[in-house]
Design a protein around this motif. Structure first.
Motif, mmCIF file in Angstrom:
data_model
loop_
_atom_site.group_PDB
_atom_site.id
_atom_site.type_symbol
_atom_site.label_atom_id
_atom_site.label_comp_id
_atom_site.label_asym_id
_atom_site.label_seq_id
_atom_site.Cartn_x
_atom_site.Cartn_y
_atom_site.Cartn_z
ATOM 1 N N ASP A 40 1.999 3.534 3.396
ATOM 2 C CA ASP A 40 0.860 4.764 2.184
ATOM 3 C C ASP A 40 1.516 5.648 1.716
ATOM 4 O OD1 ASP A 40 -1.835 4.986 1.857
ATOM 5 O OD2 ASP A 40 -2.108 6.156 3.994
ATOM 6 N N HIS A 51 0.743 4.754 -2.221
ATOM 7 C CA HIS A 51 0.756 6.516 -3.213
ATOM 8 C C HIS A 51 1.559 6.666 -3.638
ATOM 9 C CE1 HIS A 51 -3.496 6.474 -1.972
ATOM 10 N NE2 HIS A 51 -3.164 5.712 -0.873
ATOM 11 N N HIS A 93 -6.366 -0.219 5.068
ATOM 12 C CA HIS A 93 -6.621 0.225 6.373
ATOM 13 C C HIS A 93 -7.290 -0.620 7.605
ATOM 14 C CE1 HIS A 93 -3.856 3.606 5.092
ATOM 15 N NE2 HIS A 93 -4.976 4.130 4.772
ATOM 16 N N HIS A 101 -9.716 1.526 0.133
ATOM 17 C CA HIS A 101 -9.842 2.324 1.468
ATOM 18 C C HIS A 101 -10.789 2.190 1.984
ATOM 19 C CE1 HIS A 101 -6.220 3.896 -0.747
ATOM 20 N NE2 HIS A 101 -5.850 4.791 0.021
ATOM 21 N N HIS A 117 0.805 -1.221 0.380
ATOM 22 C CA HIS A 117 0.051 0.055 0.164
ATOM 23 C C HIS A 117 1.297 0.915 0.223
ATOM 24 C CE1 HIS A 117 -4.063 1.927 2.052
ATOM 25 N NE2 HIS A 117 -2.629 3.030 0.868
HETATM 26 ZN ZN LIG Z 1 -3.932 4.920 1.219
#
Ligand SMILES: [Zn+2]
Length: 337
Positions: free
Chosen positions: A280, A10, A220, A199, A8
């Protein structure tokens, strides 16, 4: 050397502040004028935000900089850093392709340009010098039209050599009005054999049990063990994995202390729900994956044995790792959907 898998991350949040600042300076960007000293830019870029909404504004800032021309610059540096500083063997990069297309084009032209974006990122990520297995997760977005989101799913189906799955992002409080549409898009994706994550259950505003049956992994999901532990047996039965990104919850104000993750791990281990520890936004947070591991250990959230279990789970639930198999329950969902 131990090697890690990151599930995960971005693209927008993966740029470390120094690389972004140098790029802005070279481009005479207004932000570089506002922050002529690097340390001031770093303080602005990495400081905790009051809410997930405010935090996501930073993503918008980086998205505007990551144009088609600039993508190879950022991706090459992301791969180099991930290999040298994080010992990554495997990396799934996620982003919304539409938001990297030329803003001067109309919607149809931007949709058509998304394939070029995917190719630019995929080719830049394949480096003989830094050989990480990479794949892309395309994020649908809660603020984009149904037409664009459907085109994103179609693109994922059309380019499996670059893309391993789909996601939905953009702030989990915004899905509510279009929940059925997103559920349909997920069913559509599963029917085409695309792997899925979303998400969900990140904050108390993102509680959507309706979408849970359609995701292989949950982005998450910390509110499930915290507030709805009764759902954990269902997750275990579907072999769904939580992608837990510890630093995010502090930066967004969702949690005030990393120790609050202790019951998340305890309850998941007890129920047999796998957890992959992820970053993340390693750049935006300035916290790389090995430091996420270390923070959890030093704060007594998990022990070394549990860390190993999570590291193995990351490979097991990877969408494009050569030996990963799709969770059995998802195959059933495909036939039902
Ligand atoms: Zn994320």
């Amino acid at each position: 050397m131990s090697l890690h898998a990151e599930l995960h991350r971005h693209l927008g949040g993966s740029v470390v502040p120094r690389i972004l600042w140098r790029y802005l300076v070279r481009q005479d960007h207004p932000l570089a004028e506002q922050y002529p000293e690097y340390k001031d830019f770093e303080a602005f870029f990495t400081r905790p935000r009051r809410s997930l909404e405010e935090y996501l504004e930073l993503h918008t800032l980086v998205e505007h900089v990551q144009t088609l021309d600039a993508l190879p610059y950022f991706v090459m540096r992301l791969i180099r850093g991930a290999y040298i500083f994080e010992n990554l063997a495997y990396l799934e990069i996620r982003y919304t392709p539409y938001l990297r297309t030329d803003r001067n084009l109309d919607e149809d032209q931007r949709i058509a340009q998304m394939a070029e974006v995917v190719r630019a990122i995929g080719d830049a990520a394949r480096s003989p010098e830094y050989p990480i297995v990479t794949s892309q997760i395309l994020c649908m977005h809660s603020r984009l039209s149904d037409k664009v989101n459907r085109a994103i799913v179609d693109l994922a189906a059309a380019m499996p050599e670059y893309i391993c799955g789909i996601d939905v992002a953009g702030g989990d409080s915004h899905y509510a009005a279009r929940l059925e549409t997103f559920a349909d898009l997920y069913k559509y994706a599963l029917a085409m054999g695309i792997k899925t994550t979303a998400h969900l259950y990140e904050t108390k505003d993102g509680i959507y049990p309706q979408l849970l049956p359609y995701v292989c992994r949950i982005g998450h999901g910390i509110q499930i063990p915290l507030l709805y532990p009764e759902l954990l047996p269902q997750l275990a039965a579907r072999r769904q994995c939580l992608e837990i990104c510890p630093t995010t919850y502090i930066k967004t104000g969702t949690l005030s202390d990393i120790g609050q993750l202790r019951p998340v791990f305890e309850r998941c281990f007890e129920a047999g729900v796998d957890i992959a520890i992820c970053t993340d936004n390693a750049g935006l947070h300035d916290v790389r994956l090995p430091f996420e591991y270390e923070n959890l250990l030093t704060n007594d959230v998990i022990d070394f044995k549990q860390l190993k279990a999570c590291q193995e789970a990351s490979f097991r639930h990877a969408f494009a790792w050569p030996h990963a198999k799709p969770p059995q329950a998802m195959l059933t969902a495909q036939t039902v959907g």
